[in-house]
Design an enzyme around this catalytic site. Structure first.
Site, PDB file in Angstrom:
ATOM      1  N   LYS A 211       0.861  -1.188   0.000  1.00  0.00           N
ATOM      2  CA  LYS A 211       0.000   0.000   0.000  1.00  0.00           C
ATOM      3  C   LYS A 211       0.893   1.233   0.000  1.00  0.00           C
ATOM      4  O   LYS A 211       1.548   1.551   0.990  1.00  0.00           O
ATOM      5  CB  LYS A 211      -0.938   0.030   1.200  1.00  0.00           C
ATOM      6  CG  LYS A 211      -1.952   1.154   1.097  1.00  0.00           C
ATOM      7  CD  LYS A 211      -2.911   1.202   2.251  1.00  0.00           C
ATOM      8  CE  LYS A 211      -4.048   2.168   1.957  1.00  0.00           C
ATOM      9  NZ  LYS A 211      -3.598   3.475   1.426  1.00  0.00           N
ATOM     10  N   GLU A 260      -1.394   4.301  -8.241  1.00  0.00           N
ATOM     11  CA  GLU A 260      -1.041   5.436  -7.397  1.00  0.00           C
ATOM     12  C   GLU A 260       0.181   6.126  -7.983  1.00  0.00           C
ATOM     13  O   GLU A 260       0.969   5.522  -8.709  1.00  0.00           O
ATOM     14  CB  GLU A 260      -0.741   5.002  -5.955  1.00  0.00           C
ATOM     15  CG  GLU A 260      -1.903   4.354  -5.253  1.00  0.00           C
ATOM     16  CD  GLU A 260      -2.065   4.832  -3.815  1.00  0.00           C
ATOM     17  OE1 GLU A 260      -1.236   5.642  -3.358  1.00  0.00           O
ATOM     18  OE2 GLU A 260      -3.029   4.390  -3.174  1.00  0.00           O
ATOM     19  N   PHE A 295      -1.730  -1.157 -10.053  1.00  0.00           N
ATOM     20  CA  PHE A 295      -2.074  -2.445  -9.439  1.00  0.00           C
ATOM     21  C   PHE A 295      -3.281  -3.107 -10.092  1.00  0.00           C
ATOM     22  O   PHE A 295      -3.643  -4.216  -9.726  1.00  0.00           O
ATOM     23  CB  PHE A 295      -2.322  -2.304  -7.938  1.00  0.00           C
ATOM     24  CG  PHE A 295      -3.244  -1.181  -7.544  1.00  0.00           C
ATOM     25  CD1 PHE A 295      -4.615  -1.267  -7.739  1.00  0.00           C
ATOM     26  CD2 PHE A 295      -2.729  -0.034  -6.963  1.00  0.00           C
ATOM     27  CE1 PHE A 295      -5.453  -0.234  -7.361  1.00  0.00           C
ATOM     28  CE2 PHE A 295      -3.558   1.003  -6.572  1.00  0.00           C
ATOM     29  CZ  PHE A 295      -4.931   0.900  -6.779  1.00  0.00           C
ATOM     30  N   ARG A 367     -16.883  -0.743  -1.562  1.00  0.00           N
ATOM     31  CA  ARG A 367     -15.901  -1.036  -0.531  1.00  0.00           C
ATOM     32  C   ARG A 367     -16.281  -2.392   0.069  1.00  0.00           C
ATOM     33  O   ARG A 367     -16.901  -2.476   1.126  1.00  0.00           O
ATOM     34  CB  ARG A 367     -15.900   0.062   0.538  1.00  0.00           C
ATOM     35  CG  ARG A 367     -14.704  -0.010   1.490  1.00  0.00           C
ATOM     36  CD  ARG A 367     -14.856   0.975   2.631  1.00  0.00           C
ATOM     37  NE  ARG A 367     -14.891   2.348   2.210  1.00  0.00           N
ATOM     38  CZ  ARG A 367     -13.820   3.116   1.987  1.00  0.00           C
ATOM     39  NH1 ARG A 367     -12.609   2.599   2.146  1.00  0.00           N
ATOM     40  NH2 ARG A 367     -13.940   4.373   1.613  1.00  0.00           N
ATOM     41  N   LYS A 373      -7.357  -3.317   3.494  1.00  0.00           N
ATOM     42  CA  LYS A 373      -6.082  -2.641   3.771  1.00  0.00           C
ATOM     43  C   LYS A 373      -5.696  -2.815   5.237  1.00  0.00           C
ATOM     44  O   LYS A 373      -6.551  -2.849   6.130  1.00  0.00           O
ATOM     45  CB  LYS A 373      -6.170  -1.157   3.412  1.00  0.00           C
ATOM     46  CG  LYS A 373      -7.245  -0.382   4.143  1.00  0.00           C
ATOM     47  CD  LYS A 373      -7.362   1.035   3.597  1.00  0.00           C
ATOM     48  CE  LYS A 373      -8.535   1.774   4.253  1.00  0.00           C
ATOM     49  NZ  LYS A 373      -8.728   3.123   3.693  1.00  0.00           N
TER      50      LYS A 373
END
Length: 507
Positions: A211, A260, A295, A367, A373
């Site tokens: 992450k 990201e 990812f 979600r 996470k």
């Protein structure tokens, strides 16, 4: 449809608290819209204008004429008037815009003026968020709510979905696909206190991604055209030339990537999140290089991959991108293997890991339990509801933050407590300026603000508290960073906070 009827609908939504009642009211209003009013009317019910920019500021809303005594406006007439206001430009535009705004408000009754003020200011908090409207559109159009939600998430445009559902039904919704160049709401991850809890949610074997402490980006390429979007679907292409260049080099015709971007120091370790966020928000010359890491792969050369299992999407990603553009990723069949990946990520200076179920599709905008996470501390993304003026060394600065969690049932926020810890002088200066911009009231001690600014809060636990309306409060809350990359609609919910509290009670 009379604009007055839409104003009455808005007031009725605010007056009821039950989800079912709100959906009934919204569905009834949607049914009564003429076909050419659906786009504007559905936007108004969501508390938004169909036009993204109007040039109308607070001063224009303050200096308005007396309300009309009789209603004459229709939804279509209001939309046409705002459309005319939104395109005013050039010499004399300020006076022309003022005249047009005055004419619109002069034709509006008191109730209609209240709705217009809320729409222009973006402060129409009536509890009719996108989720409720999706349900109401499905009810009004008599189509499956799952079809409406998927179309909404793929298009990112509630107005388009409302028009399709109410004029063409389920077949029209089925025609809404991922479109390269149009951002879609990203899949999100749940939180877990440790990798063991994450594996319980995803099952094993699981995929463990590093992450990164960066900003979420979604990149679309068609030919030589590349567009970069934030998690809130804002176009930041002009601010990310490095990302554009790297994606343009790929040997593909069309591609949609999820990932990201982050700034790195000379040794390749991540720089503080604030530097990445600042770099992404700056239109001027770049002061730090942003490096993209991806990812997920959502579309490749004419083929949508959203409904494919993660293992299929990730294999295609490996085949398409060089390793330097892909996040660190390992497979874990045991808690020990996942824990080793977690420790390795932290050792590299990253935020933690995301544990993923390899058989799960890309659940747009959801979600769910497929992505979980794990960070090395308890954190929540909360919304600032008010700020207190400081005293002593902090006199003249806005200091103590009132923190709220999102309540999906009401569309509002539930206060969890206050904190002034973790604030550097730099953050104090920044937030004093920021919250003056969001101010709605200042009694000399507490400044109430529009609930728009998200802040990441670290805390040691959740405890019951009769002092606050949610019945819970955070222990030893402290500010980690402000999240300019995340809208208030994605803040953590009061139910998530309560669940963390129940987990703490269970040991």
């Amino acid at each position: 449809m009379r604009f007055l009827d839409l104003a009455a609908t808005s007031a009725a939504i605010s007056a009821v608290s039950g989800r079912k009642a709100k959906i009934e009211i919204l569905a009834d209003a949607l049914r009564r819209l003429d076909p050419d009013e659906i786009a504007a009317g559905s936007a108004y019910l969501a508390g938004e204008l169909r036009q993204r920019q109007t040039g109308v500021g607070y001063a224009s809303l303050r200096d308005r004429p007396a309300p009309a005594l009789q209603p004459t406006l229709t939804v279509g007439q209001v939309d046409a008037a705002i459309a005319e206001i939104s395109v005013v430009a050039g010499a004399g535009s300020q006076a022309r815009r003022r005249d047009l705004v005055g004419a619109l408000f002069g034709a509006a009754t008191a109730d209609e003026q209240r709705l217009l003020i809320g729409l222009f200011s973006g402060e129409l908090r009536q509890g009719a968020q996108a989720g409720l409207l999706a349900d109401a559109i499905a009810k009004a159009a008599e189509v499956p709510v799952t079809a409406v939600r998927r179309a909404l998430l793929l298009s990112g445009d509630l107005k388009q979905v409302a028009v399709a559902a109410l004029t063409g039904g389920a077949p029209a919704l089925d025609e809404i696909h991922l479109r390269v160049g149009t951002p879609l709401t990203p899949m999100l991850a749940q939180s877990a206190p440790d990798v063991a809890a994450a594996l319980l949610a995803t099952g094993t074997p699981a995929t463990v991604d590093v992450k990164l402490d960066g900003i979420r980006i979604q990149v679309h390429r068609s030919g030589d055209e590349v567009a970069v979007f934030t998690r809130s679907l804002d176009d930041i292409t002009a601010r990310m030339p490095e990302v554009v260049a790297r994606v343009r080099e790929l040997p593909v015709r069309e591609i949609v990537l999820d990932g990201e971007a982050m700034t790195l120091d000379e040794s390749g370790r991540p720089r503080p999140f604030q530097e990445t966020s600042s770099r992404a928000a700056t239109r001027g010359a770049a002061t730090a290089v942003l490096v993209p890491y991806f990812f997920d792969l959502l579309h490749l050369d004419g083929t949508d991959l959203l409904d494919e299992p993660g293992r299929v999407r990730w294999a295609a990603l490996d085949d398409t991108l060089p390793p330097s553009l892909i996040v660190g990723r390992t497979s874990a069949e045991t808690e020990e293997q996942a824990a080793a990946a977690f420790a390795s990520a932290l050792g590299e200076g990253q935020e933690g890991v995301v544990v993923k179920a390899p058989e799960a599709p890309y659940d747009v905008g959801r979600r769910g339990a497929a992505w979980v996470k794990v960070k090395p501390r308890h954190t929540l993304d909360l919304v600032v509801l008010a700020v207190e003026w400081g005293h002593g060394r902090r006199r003249g600065w806005l200091s103590n933050l009132h923190l709220g969690a999102r309540d999906p049932e009401t569309g509002g926020f539930v206060m969890l407590g206050k904190t002034f810890k973790g604030l550097t002088d730099e953050l104090l200066r920044w937030q004093t300026e920021r919250f003056q911009q969001l101010k709605v009231n200042d009694n000399g001690w507490v400044v109430e603000v529009r609930p728009e600014q998200v802040v990441e809060i670290a805390f040691d636990g959740v405890q019951t508290s009769p002092r606050y309306p949610g019945g819970v409060a955070l222990r030893f809350a402290r500010v980690l960073r402000y999240r300019d990359d995340k809208p208030a609609s994605e803040a953590d919910t009061i139910e998530m906070v309560k669940a963390l509290g129940r987990g703490s009670e269970g040991g």
